[in-house]
Design a protein around this motif. Structure first.
Motif, PDB file in Angstrom:
ATOM      1  N   GLN A 170     -23.686 -25.068 -28.327  1.00  0.00           N
ATOM      2  CA  GLN A 170     -25.149 -25.048 -28.336  1.00  0.00           C
ATOM      3  C   GLN A 170     -25.592 -25.026 -26.892  1.00  0.00           C
ATOM      4  OE1 GLN A 170     -27.514 -27.538 -31.071  1.00  0.00           O
ATOM      5  NE2 GLN A 170     -28.347 -28.456 -29.216  1.00  0.00           N
ATOM      6  N   GLU A 171     -26.356 -23.988 -26.552  1.00  0.00           N
ATOM      7  CA  GLU A 171     -26.804 -23.830 -25.174  1.00  0.00           C
ATOM      8  C   GLU A 171     -28.201 -24.381 -24.955  1.00  0.00           C
ATOM      9  OE1 GLU A 171     -26.163 -19.665 -25.143  1.00  0.00           O
ATOM     10  OE2 GLU A 171     -23.993 -19.906 -25.217  1.00  0.00           O
ATOM     11  N   SER A 172     -29.012 -24.390 -26.004  1.00  0.00           N
ATOM     12  CA  SER A 172     -30.364 -24.916 -25.878  1.00  0.00           C
ATOM     13  C   SER A 172     -30.747 -25.630 -27.164  1.00  0.00           C
ATOM     14  CB  SER A 172     -31.363 -23.776 -25.586  1.00  0.00           C
ATOM     15  OG  SER A 172     -31.464 -22.912 -26.710  1.00  0.00           O
ATOM     16  N   VAL A 191     -28.569 -18.971 -34.321  1.00  0.00           N
ATOM     17  CA  VAL A 191     -29.897 -19.507 -33.972  1.00  0.00           C
ATOM     18  C   VAL A 191     -30.349 -20.439 -35.081  1.00  0.00           C
ATOM     19  CG1 VAL A 191     -30.611 -17.540 -32.558  1.00  0.00           C
ATOM     20  CG2 VAL A 191     -31.130 -17.560 -34.998  1.00  0.00           C
ATOM     21  N   GLN A 192     -31.234 -21.372 -34.719  1.00  0.00           N
ATOM     22  CA  GLN A 192     -31.778 -22.329 -35.679  1.00  0.00           C
ATOM     23  C   GLN A 192     -33.152 -22.758 -35.182  1.00  0.00           C
ATOM     24  OE1 GLN A 192     -29.523 -25.966 -35.817  1.00  0.00           O
ATOM     25  NE2 GLN A 192     -30.634 -26.768 -37.564  1.00  0.00           N
ATOM     26  N   SER A 193     -34.079 -22.893 -36.093  1.00  0.00           N
ATOM     27  CA  SER A 193     -35.391 -23.425 -35.750  1.00  0.00           C
ATOM     28  C   SER A 193     -35.655 -24.622 -36.641  1.00  0.00           C
ATOM     29  CB  SER A 193     -36.474 -22.365 -35.957  1.00  0.00           C
ATOM     30  OG  SER A 193     -37.721 -22.897 -35.601  1.00  0.00           O
ATOM     31  N   GLU A 194     -35.919 -25.766 -36.017  1.00  0.00           N
ATOM     32  CA  GLU A 194     -36.105 -27.017 -36.743  1.00  0.00           C
ATOM     33  C   GLU A 194     -37.304 -27.751 -36.151  1.00  0.00           C
ATOM     34  OE1 GLU A 194     -33.827 -31.318 -36.818  1.00  0.00           O
ATOM     35  OE2 GLU A 194     -32.721 -29.546 -36.247  1.00  0.00           O
ATOM     36  N   ASN A 195     -38.333 -27.947 -36.952  1.00  0.00           N
ATOM     37  CA  ASN A 195     -39.544 -28.652 -36.509  1.00  0.00           C
ATOM     38  C   ASN A 195     -40.096 -28.082 -35.207  1.00  0.00           C
ATOM     39  OD1 ASN A 195     -39.352 -30.431 -38.716  1.00  0.00           O
ATOM     40  ND2 ASN A 195     -37.946 -31.746 -37.571  1.00  0.00           N
ATOM     41  N   GLY A 196     -40.090 -26.756 -35.088  1.00  0.00           N
ATOM     42  CA  GLY A 196     -40.632 -26.103 -33.909  1.00  0.00           C
ATOM     43  C   GLY A 196     -39.706 -26.073 -32.706  1.00  0.00           C
ATOM     44  N   VAL A 197     -38.490 -26.627 -32.841  1.00  0.00           N
ATOM     45  CA  VAL A 197     -37.519 -26.625 -31.739  1.00  0.00           C
ATOM     46  C   VAL A 197     -36.454 -25.573 -32.039  1.00  0.00           C
ATOM     47  CG1 VAL A 197     -35.769 -27.965 -30.500  1.00  0.00           C
ATOM     48  CG2 VAL A 197     -37.885 -29.067 -31.269  1.00  0.00           C
ATOM     49  N   ALA A 198     -36.308 -24.616 -31.141  1.00  0.00           N
ATOM     50  CA  ALA A 198     -35.299 -23.564 -31.311  1.00  0.00           C
ATOM     51  C   ALA A 198     -33.979 -24.015 -30.704  1.00  0.00           C
ATOM     52  CB  ALA A 198     -35.775 -22.278 -30.654  1.00  0.00           C
ATOM     53  N   SER A 223     -29.835 -22.525 -30.109  1.00  0.00           N
ATOM     54  CA  SER A 223     -29.047 -21.302 -30.141  1.00  0.00           C
ATOM     55  C   SER A 223     -27.713 -21.522 -29.446  1.00  0.00           C
ATOM     56  CB  SER A 223     -29.803 -20.155 -29.452  1.00  0.00           C
ATOM     57  OG  SER A 223     -29.986 -20.439 -28.080  1.00  0.00           O
ATOM     58  N   GLY A 224     -26.801 -20.598 -29.692  1.00  0.00           N
ATOM     59  CA  GLY A 224     -25.507 -20.682 -29.042  1.00  0.00           C
ATOM     60  C   GLY A 224     -24.564 -19.603 -29.536  1.00  0.00           C
TER      61      GLY A 224
END
Length: 135
Positions: free
Chosen positions: A34-36, A115-122, A124-125
Motif C-alpha cells: 500500500q503506497e497511499s 485501488v480502494q475507496s473507504e469513507n472518502g479515503v483512497a 492504492s498499491g
C-alpha cells in the motif's frame, strides 16, 4: 436445454459458447504493498476454488503489516473475471471493504495494481503472487 441456459446466465458472456479462458484456478501467494495514504504490506495466500466460464471466486487469508509495525490478520472473499487469456479483474473484501485489482497472469505469476475507496479515503498499491498449486 434448461441446463445450458442456466450455465450461460452465470457467465460474463451470456451469448455464444461459454469458454473458460486463462489459468487463474488454484492456490497463489498474495503480496501487496500500500503506497497511499500510509505505507503497509499484506502477505498471505489466495485460493481460486470455483469457476464458471470466465468468472471465478475464492478466498484470501493474509496478514497486513502497517508502517508502525502493527499487524492484523485479514481474511475475505475474492471474485472476478478473466478479461482475456492473461488479464483479469479481481475484487477482494479485506477488513470489510472491497479492493479492486487489475492484473496479468504470466506463467505461474500474477502482477498488477489495486485501488480502494473507504469513507472518502483512497488507498492504492501494487500486488503480485506466485502459483503454489493448481492449474
Amino acid at each position: 436445454a434448461a441446463l445450458s441456459a442456466t450455465t450461460q446466465l452465470g457467465c460474463s458472456r451470456p451469448s455464444g459458447v461459454c469458454e473458460s479462458v486463462g489459468a487463474i484456478d488454484g492456490q497463489w501467494t498474495y503480496e501487496a504493498t500500500q503506497e497511499s495514504p500510509v505505507p503497509a504490506t499484506i502477505r498471505g495466500s489466495m485460493v481460486i476454488a470455483s469457476r464458471v466460464c470466465s468468472d471465478f471466486q475464492g478466498s484470501l487469508d493474509a496478514v497486513e503489516i502497517l508502517a508502525t509495525g502493527e499487524s492484523r490478520r485479514v481474511t475475505g472473499f475474492v471474485w472476478g473475471t478473466m478479461l482475456d487469456s492473461s488479464l483479469f479483474r479481481l475484487e477482494a473484501v479485506i477488513a470489510g471493504d472491497a479492493r479492486e485489482h487489475l492484473a496479468r497472469i504470466r506463467s505461474d505469476s500474477i502482477a498488477g495494481d489495486w485501488v480502494q475507496s473507504e469513507n472518502g479515503v483512497a488507498r492504492s498499491g501494487r500486488f503480485g503472487g506466485k502459483r503454489m498449486a493448481g492449474s
